[in-house]
Write an enzyme that holds these catalytic residues in place. Structure first.
Site, PDB file in Angstrom:
ATOM      1  N   LYS A   1       0.825  -1.204   0.000  1.00 35.25           N
ATOM      2  CA  LYS A   1       0.000   0.000   0.000  1.00 35.25           C
ATOM      3  C   LYS A   1       0.863   1.260   0.000  1.00 35.25           C
ATOM      4  O   LYS A   1       0.348   2.352  -0.176  1.00 35.25           O
ATOM      5  CB  LYS A   1      -0.911   0.021   1.227  1.00 35.25           C
ATOM      6  CG  LYS A   1      -2.005  -1.041   1.211  1.00 35.25           C
ATOM      7  CD  LYS A   1      -2.859  -0.915   2.454  1.00 35.25           C
ATOM      8  CE  LYS A   1      -3.973  -1.953   2.466  1.00 35.25           C
ATOM      9  NZ  LYS A   1      -4.809  -1.851   3.682  1.00 35.25           N
TER      10      LYS A   1
ATOM     11  N   GLY B   1      -1.483 -14.481  -6.594  1.00 37.06           N
ATOM     12  CA  GLY B   1      -2.782 -15.129  -6.511  1.00 37.06           C
ATOM     13  C   GLY B   1      -3.890 -14.183  -6.130  1.00 37.06           C
ATOM     14  O   GLY B   1      -4.837 -14.559  -5.440  1.00 37.06           O
TER      15      GLY B   1
ATOM     16  N   ARG C   1      -4.027  -2.586  -9.767  1.00 32.64           N
ATOM     17  CA  ARG C   1      -4.328  -1.451  -8.900  1.00 32.64           C
ATOM     18  C   ARG C   1      -3.176  -1.151  -7.941  1.00 32.64           C
ATOM     19  O   ARG C   1      -2.944  -0.006  -7.575  1.00 32.64           O
ATOM     20  CB  ARG C   1      -5.616  -1.703  -8.106  1.00 32.64           C
ATOM     21  CG  ARG C   1      -6.875  -1.736  -8.949  1.00 32.64           C
ATOM     22  CD  ARG C   1      -8.112  -1.520  -8.098  1.00 32.64           C
ATOM     23  NE  ARG C   1      -8.292  -2.534  -7.068  1.00 32.64           N
ATOM     24  CZ  ARG C   1      -8.938  -3.679  -7.261  1.00 32.64           C
ATOM     25  NH1 ARG C   1      -9.436  -3.979  -8.446  1.00 32.64           N
ATOM     26  NH2 ARG C   1      -9.089  -4.534  -6.268  1.00 32.64           N
TER      27      ARG C   1
ATOM     28  N   GLY D   1     -14.305 -17.453  -4.015  1.00 31.61           N
ATOM     29  CA  GLY D   1     -14.535 -18.874  -4.173  1.00 31.61           C
ATOM     30  C   GLY D   1     -13.530 -19.690  -3.401  1.00 31.61           C
ATOM     31  O   GLY D   1     -12.553 -19.163  -2.865  1.00 31.61           O
ATOM     32  N   HIS D   2     -13.768 -20.987  -3.365  1.00 29.43           N
ATOM     33  CA  HIS D   2     -12.851 -21.944  -2.766  1.00 29.43           C
ATOM     34  C   HIS D   2     -12.874 -23.225  -3.594  1.00 29.43           C
ATOM     35  O   HIS D   2     -13.730 -23.409  -4.467  1.00 29.43           O
ATOM     36  CB  HIS D   2     -13.221 -22.236  -1.314  1.00 29.43           C
ATOM     37  CG  HIS D   2     -12.713 -21.203  -0.345  1.00 29.43           C
ATOM     38  ND1 HIS D   2     -11.378 -21.055  -0.057  1.00 29.43           N
ATOM     39  CD2 HIS D   2     -13.365 -20.269   0.393  1.00 29.43           C
ATOM     40  CE1 HIS D   2     -11.218 -20.081   0.818  1.00 29.43           C
ATOM     41  NE2 HIS D   2     -12.422 -19.569   1.102  1.00 29.43           N
TER      42      HIS D   2
ATOM     43  N   ASP E   1      -7.474 -27.035  -5.662  1.00 27.97           N
ATOM     44  CA  ASP E   1      -6.382 -26.121  -5.331  1.00 27.97           C
ATOM     45  C   ASP E   1      -5.029 -26.615  -5.844  1.00 27.97           C
ATOM     46  O   ASP E   1      -4.280 -25.847  -6.461  1.00 27.97           O
ATOM     47  CB  ASP E   1      -6.289 -25.938  -3.814  1.00 27.97           C
ATOM     48  CG  ASP E   1      -7.259 -24.894  -3.290  1.00 27.97           C
ATOM     49  OD1 ASP E   1      -7.950 -24.257  -4.105  1.00 27.97           O
ATOM     50  OD2 ASP E   1      -7.334 -24.718  -2.062  1.00 27.97           O
TER      51      ASP E   1
END
Length: 409
Positions: A76, A97, A105, A139-140, A170
């Site tokens: 940041k 990820g 951004r 999501g997962h 995953d």
């Protein structure tokens, strides 16, 4: 301890020795992919955020951060972004990820990074991918494998599908496809006319790809699109699991006729079993097999089927697996930093791999990475991160982290 063993980047001089990787800290499949690259010998520098992440695993136990080094950067702050870009400029690979658009951004998206390092392989790990109607949604694993049809293949015919941990989505459909993509892109980037590129690894894409053979069988009419009705999904009585008298289980995979013959002989049902080709008698055969397995303990059946080609094995727990005689003989598991864990895989004859260092503690390697990678900006960024106020303690337990999300998004 030799100098080469004192930092994670020297991980046994494996096949990726000399490859530099920047990992922007996340959860799940991204860290596992970066661990795999580190196990293969790459010098992986993990960029952790001040205050740590939301995943409730103490850093000293997070095995997916083994063989890595860690710096702490506050993305940041401009000093943190500048240091991250300097790392990317000196790297061969970057792994992130975040949700789509977050890296852009923050000012560390692929366009900026590739402008500074045209041969950089920019690996992106998400659940839904970089585009599509669900790209921006949380999501997962379980949701990703649900929409690919993979989850719908698991479990008994009656009742709900069974979630196979987070191994299928995953790690198999996500992490390992990201690693494949990174290695292929790295090979291209190092060619005579090569250049860097973006690798978009989506768990939905990788998991769907894993179903290729099943989709072929389905198209050929050799697979029924329902659970426990096929050769490999528990529908076949000689390919499945059975309870033993002590509450354990045995796994049976006696598909080929020769193996099946050995199986029924050792099980003691060769004279009673109906023909295996008679699909109408599969229910009867299943009951017969189940009754026999229920008559003895798991240890007794393990001894009976040991050293045979009947294709029968005991179903072990995670704590039992490292002690299995075959896995122990191969060194499939090892102990490092007081943690029993899987050894690096696969194995190489000329460039062997090993675990050199335990889980990287956040920020523990700032000075040495700044020196080894010649990134003086890390010192300023580290001071800025240290000066930043610590996050306030949450009054209640934090919400579960979102796959593909980043604490700064």
């Amino acid at each position: 301890m030799a100098a080469a063993e004192e930092h994670a980047g020297a991980a046994a001089g494996g096949p990726l020795a000399g490859v530099r990787v920047v990992e922007l800290a996340g959860i799940g499949p991204g860290p596992f992919a970066a661990m795999t690259l580190a196990d293969l010998g790459a010098d992986v520098v993990r960029v952790d955020r001040p205050g740590g992440g939301a995943l409730a695993v103490a850093p000293e136990y997070d095995v997916t951060n083994r063989n890595k080094r860690s710096v702490v950067l506050d993305l940041k702050q401009q000093t943190g972004v500048a240091a991250a870009l300097s790392l990317a400029e000196r790297a061969d690979v970057l792994v992130e990820g975040f949700r789509p658009g977050v890296a852009e951004r923050l000012g560390i998206g692929p366009e900026v990074c590739l402008a500074r390092n045209p041969r950089l392989v920019y690996g992106r790990m998400t659940g839904w991918g970089q585009d599509g109607p669900l790209a921006d949604r949380a999501g997962h694993d379980i949701g990703y494998i649900a929409v690919t049809g993979a989850l719908g293949m698991t479990g008994p015919a009656e009742g709900p599908p069974v979630a196979p941990g987070n191994l299928l989505g995953d790690y198999a459909g996500g992490s390992l496809y990201l690693v494949i993509g990174i290695l292929a892109a790295l090979h291209h980037a190092r060619g005579p006319q090569g250049a860097g590129q973006v690798v978009d690894a989506a768990i939905v894409d990788g998991t769907s790809h894993l179903t290729a053979m099943i989709q072929g069988l389905l198209a050929a009419g050799s697979w029924r699109d329902r659970r426990a009705a096929n050769l490999l999904d528990g529908g076949c009585p000689f390919y499945g699991t059975y309870a033993t008298s002590d509450g354990g289980f045995m796994a049976v995979g006696a598909l080929e006729p020769a193996f099946y013959t050995e199986f029924v002989r050792l099980l003691g049902i060769a004279d009673e079993a109906p023909p295996r080709e008679d699909l109408a008698a599969w229910g009867e055969l299943r009951e017969l097999i189940a009754a026999r397995f229920a008559s003895r303990t798991r240890a007794e059946w393990t001894e009976i089927f040991q050293d045979t080609d009947a294709c029968v094995a005991p179903v072990l727990s995670l704590t039992e697996a490292p002690s299995h005689p075959h896995l122990a003989a191969r060194g499939t598991y090892l102990e490092h930093s007081g943690i029993t864990q899987p050894a690096p895989a696969p194995r190489f004859s000329a460039t062997p791999t090993r675990v050199v260092s335990g889980p990287a503690r956040p920020g523990a390697h700032t000075a040495e990475v700044a020196r080894d990678w010649d990134v003086p900006e890390l010192a300023a960024a580290d001071r800025a991160s240290s000066a930043a106020p610590a996050p306030a303690a949450a009054p209640t337990a934090p919400a579960a982290p979102r796959e593909g999300d980043h604490p700064t998004s």
